[in-house]
Design a protein around this motif. Sequence first.
Motif, PDB file in Angstrom:
ATOM      1  N   VAL A  47      -6.719  13.897   1.982  1.00  0.00           N
ATOM      2  CA  VAL A  47      -8.106  13.565   1.661  1.00  0.00           C
ATOM      3  C   VAL A  47      -8.352  12.075   1.857  1.00  0.00           C
ATOM      4  N   LEU A  48      -7.412  11.241   1.403  1.00  0.00           N
ATOM      5  CA  LEU A  48      -7.580   9.794   1.536  1.00  0.00           C
ATOM      6  C   LEU A  48      -7.617   9.381   3.005  1.00  0.00           C
ATOM      7  N   ARG A  70      -3.800  -0.351   4.785  1.00  0.00           N
ATOM      8  CA  ARG A  70      -2.720  -1.314   4.610  1.00  0.00           C
ATOM      9  C   ARG A  70      -1.366  -0.620   4.637  1.00  0.00           C
ATOM     10  N   SER A  71      -1.321   0.605   4.113  1.00  0.00           N
ATOM     11  CA  SER A  71      -0.052   1.340   4.101  1.00  0.00           C
ATOM     12  C   SER A  71       0.357   1.793   5.495  1.00  0.00           C
ATOM     13  N   GLY A 122       0.810  -1.210   0.000  1.00  0.00           N
ATOM     14  CA  GLY A 122       0.000   0.000   0.000  1.00  0.00           C
ATOM     15  C   GLY A 122       0.834   1.246   0.000  1.00  0.00           C
ATOM     16  N   GLY A 123       1.965   1.231   0.709  1.00  0.00           N
ATOM     17  CA  GLY A 123       2.806   2.425   0.759  1.00  0.00           C
ATOM     18  C   GLY A 123       3.327   2.799  -0.605  1.00  0.00           C
ATOM     19  N   SER A 161      -9.865   3.125   0.955  1.00  0.00           N
ATOM     20  CA  SER A 161      -9.556   3.107   2.389  1.00  0.00           C
ATOM     21  C   SER A 161      -8.721   1.898   2.752  1.00  0.00           C
ATOM     22  N   ALA A 162      -9.017   0.762   2.129  1.00  0.00           N
ATOM     23  CA  ALA A 162      -8.256  -0.454   2.428  1.00  0.00           C
ATOM     24  C   ALA A 162      -6.785  -0.284   2.060  1.00  0.00           C
TER      25      ALA A 162
END
Length: 956
Positions: free
Chosen positions: A904-905, A953-954, A890-891, A948-949
């Motif tokens: 925003v995320l 995860r990041s 995710g990163g 969002s997932a």
Amino acid sequence: MASDVDSTPLVGRADLVATARAALLDDVAPGSTAAVFLTGESGVGKTRLLRELGQRLGDAGALVLTGSCLDIGDASPLHPLRQALRRLDVDLPPAAAASVRALLAMFAEDAASPDGAGALLERVARGLSVIAGGRPVVLVLDDLQWVDRTTRQLLLYLLAGLGDLQLSVLAAVRSESLQGAHPLRRVLTELRRLRSVQVLDLAPLDRAAAEQLAAAVVGRPLPPEAVERLCQRSGGNPFVVEELARDLRDGRDGLSDTLREVFLARVDALPQPAHRVVHAVAAGVEPVDHWLLAQVVGLPEQDLLDAIRATVAHRLVVSSHDGYRLRHRLVAEVLEDELLPAERALLHRRYAEALTAAPGELHQARLAHHWRLAGEPQRALPAAVAAAQEAERLYGYAEAHRHWSVAVELAEGLPDAERATLLRHAAEAAHHCGEYARALALLEKLAAIDADQTACELHIRRARYLAAAGRSALAEAEYQRALDAADCSPRQRATAAAHLAELLLQLGRYADAGQWAKEALSLAEQAEDATTEVVLASMALGFSEAYRQDPDAGLAVLRRALATAERAGRPEDVALAYLHLAELLTGPLNRMEEGVVVARRGAERVAELGLGRSYETRLLAIATNGLFRVGQWAEAEKVVAAALRHRPSGTDAVELLLARCRLSVGYGDIEAADRDLDAVATMLAGGGARHVIPLLTLRAGLAMWQGRHDVARHAVQRGLTETRSDDLVIVAVLVWHGLRAEAEAKASRTPVDDNAVRRLRQIVDRVAEKSVRAAQPVRDVVDGYLALCAAEVSRLDVTDPDLWARAAAEWDHRNHPYPAAYSRLRQAEALLARRRRTATAGKLLRQAYQTTQGLGAVPLTEEIRTLAGRARVTLEDAGPLGAREPDGDGGAELAALTAREREVLAAVAEGLTNREIGQRLYISERTIGVHVSHIFDKLQVRTRVQASAIFLRSQA
């Protein structure tokens, strides 16, 4: 005071809902008990929260029993439980309903039973266990402050674990009712010791939540001033917010009868001495010091303390280290009509006398307020003047304007000479704090009564105020009238010439500005104490020289002018020096990073000098434009949002709205850009080329993204016809947009205006000819736009990839990523049209795509994606366009997002709506929607859950 409107959203309580749900259901082991008691003042939203939690707990599989306690003492034992069972009987299948009716019948039997309360409680617990059928039971009780003794005993019995039942209790209590020896107060004290019991106090809503709730009731976003007033009056109480919002929605003035009666009932419940305290605090200027309140109320110290304690306990007054405040300013409005006029005047007289007698204390603003409301304007006027002068010494121009306005009002009936002095101060204070329309209105009143004011002085003042209000043509005419006036002294001529030079500089007429600057400096030599005139003229001359001849020499003149202004200490001179230095660096000299630093440093400095609403906003607009050009759009968005909190007006607002509009056009937020452009057009009556040309350029750019090439053409032609400017850069930008509009029209198979093209090419030639005589940094920037113009002309025939390659190189050299990315898109398009060097075209598209993704430039990104799709070009290393799935690290996936998009995320992952995110980040809901769409595009997801997932995860 619970709201009866279920359609309004539950705002500002997400964390509390999660905490309560976990405590009542998720964290309760089988066979265990738990309780959550919600406390808070009337109207804070306890009943609404009970309904929300009850619904969620029922959806999660719990048996929810809901009842309310009545304010009739012990006359109805177990009333809330009986009420809950009757409600439950309606919704149950026949077998379960029979068990409920049996339990209800048992209440009647046990009412006359000699076995005592213990037997009753045990039988009730067994009956509830039968009805639950193995499900957890949640007993929801409202208005627990009126609980009867038997129900109170049942709660203690069940929460002590004496019944064979998995039970949770959710109850709401009015905190103002738990006074003295109230039996429930002792019960809650005991229950707090249990780990399974939580007592949660509902605080009032914060500003963002109150604004969201009010907007939901009204059906539209509220203007900032309406939100500010609503929050001050309501104190964040949701019930009060809803009532006030309904008044706004329905156009009602004053207070609703509901609000008035609710607050009067709370005041009437106070002991008589506390009545006096509430009335006194309501009449005071908050915070009211304890010593001052004691002087006004006149109670013995202990009686006063008891009375204050009662007002605090009833949630009417808030006590803090600096004094006493009303919890809701609305109380002051309610109580105002409860006192006779003579009683109100007496209260204000007591305040004024106490403040006058206070040794060593300076309370001029309060003194003016209280003497005025006590009906003694002759004693209020000196205090108002003193308060205004003190505010000006501390650079508090907004406060000074308010006090001078009060002084003007109090001076009605005084001789014209005294009123003229006050009007002069009031007008200048209004100008300094950004109230330009008010300054002009006060000036006209002054002109009507001031026989001593010369015509020249009046013209200069009016010109200054008109220029600040954005009415440049009228301002220029007024300066000319001042210079032509027969009563104009050498000092006044120097002032008029210096200000005229500064105005012409703002209009982009650099040659004229330089000439008037020289004239002003010559006149200043003949006058005494002409520091301001020298500073203004030096700035105009330095800017003109830097643009037209010698950048280094002109820049040095501006830096010396700033140093001179700082030594002299006049705030407006310091502000103007920073303004022009930042404009020169970020404009003609193209030294963006340095210019942004100067603009932000200058903004901090002028804020210290009390010019936050005016010059600070203009400096932040310059910083925003510089950040936009170097590709730091997320940071630019933060800067413009911070500046807009000042609610600027006039020229200051125009500068800021144009800066924000550039971002909106780049992001593709058409609605926001249109709104800002319409606002600027409304404010620009009589404006000059400096603002009109950028306005029309942005209008053309926006129209092109909408496919309205005729609108873009018309905007460009207006700019070329109706304005005059020596600023070759803004003219070159406008001409590029005109040629681009014609090229886009040809690409979309709509008619091209050959006459418009011919005229635009002629203007390109004139700009190229004039740029030869400009300073080298100006020529460099103009050359970049001329390269774009030449390349756009080639699109009208056979597009030349070499011309676009040259344009891309020009903008890469200047570190302007947006036009460089646009040029690469067109270069790739030209190569693909010629069916050669497709590998180079793919590389160019990927470079452009990476740039626009980082910026957040949605429309340009979409155009790149469209061309890449047609040419079967892969834009990302992970595979063909659109094939990447949201898997892996995710990163690494978030690396494609800008800083603003990450913000925003993160908010999306919290479950916030676009409106809530916009309120948190101080940007429009529409812009948030653009960011979310861009995030989805970069992460290749379709829903907020998927995005969002990846974010969560990041963070793991």
